[in-house]
Design a protein around this motif. Structure first.
Motif: not given
Length: 108
Positions: A56-58
């Motif tokens: 997931q893109h943080i």
């Protein structure tokens, strides 16, 4: 840990003699080229071993990054320049306050 220690010891034993051998045969610029095959081998091994799943893109914390950079750059500047100008000059004291305040804001 034993395997890691064994490879570190192997590097300490073989590194200087192998480096001297390579320099004697091909000259010192070739010492920098020896990393290319190892780097490619490790890169290909990483592609084969590690999973290809997307994480997931943080998002980057821009406020935290800016405050930390401001704090650390002022701290390093203080440590360098205070030896020349003294710890209690006005500019060093202002930079110290900026460094402490930005670090405290970073922690919050």
């Amino acid at each position: 840990m034993g395997i890691n220690g064994a490879f570190v010891a192997l590097g300490f034993v073989t590194g200087p003699s192998l480096g001297g051998f390579i320099i004697a045969l091909a000259g010192w610029p070739c010492m920098f080229l020896i990393n290319i095959p190892f780097g490619l081998l490790v890169f290909i091994g990483g592609l084969l071993i590690f999973p290809h799943e997307r994480q997931q893109h943080i998002p980057l914390d821009f406020k935290g990054a800016l405050l930390f950079a401001l704090s650390m750059s002022n701290l390093f500047y203080i440590l360098q320049e205070s030896q020349i100008h003294g710890f209690f000059t006005p500019f060093i004291l202002i930079c110290s306050c900026i460094s402490v305040i930005s670090f405290l804001l970073f922690l919050n």
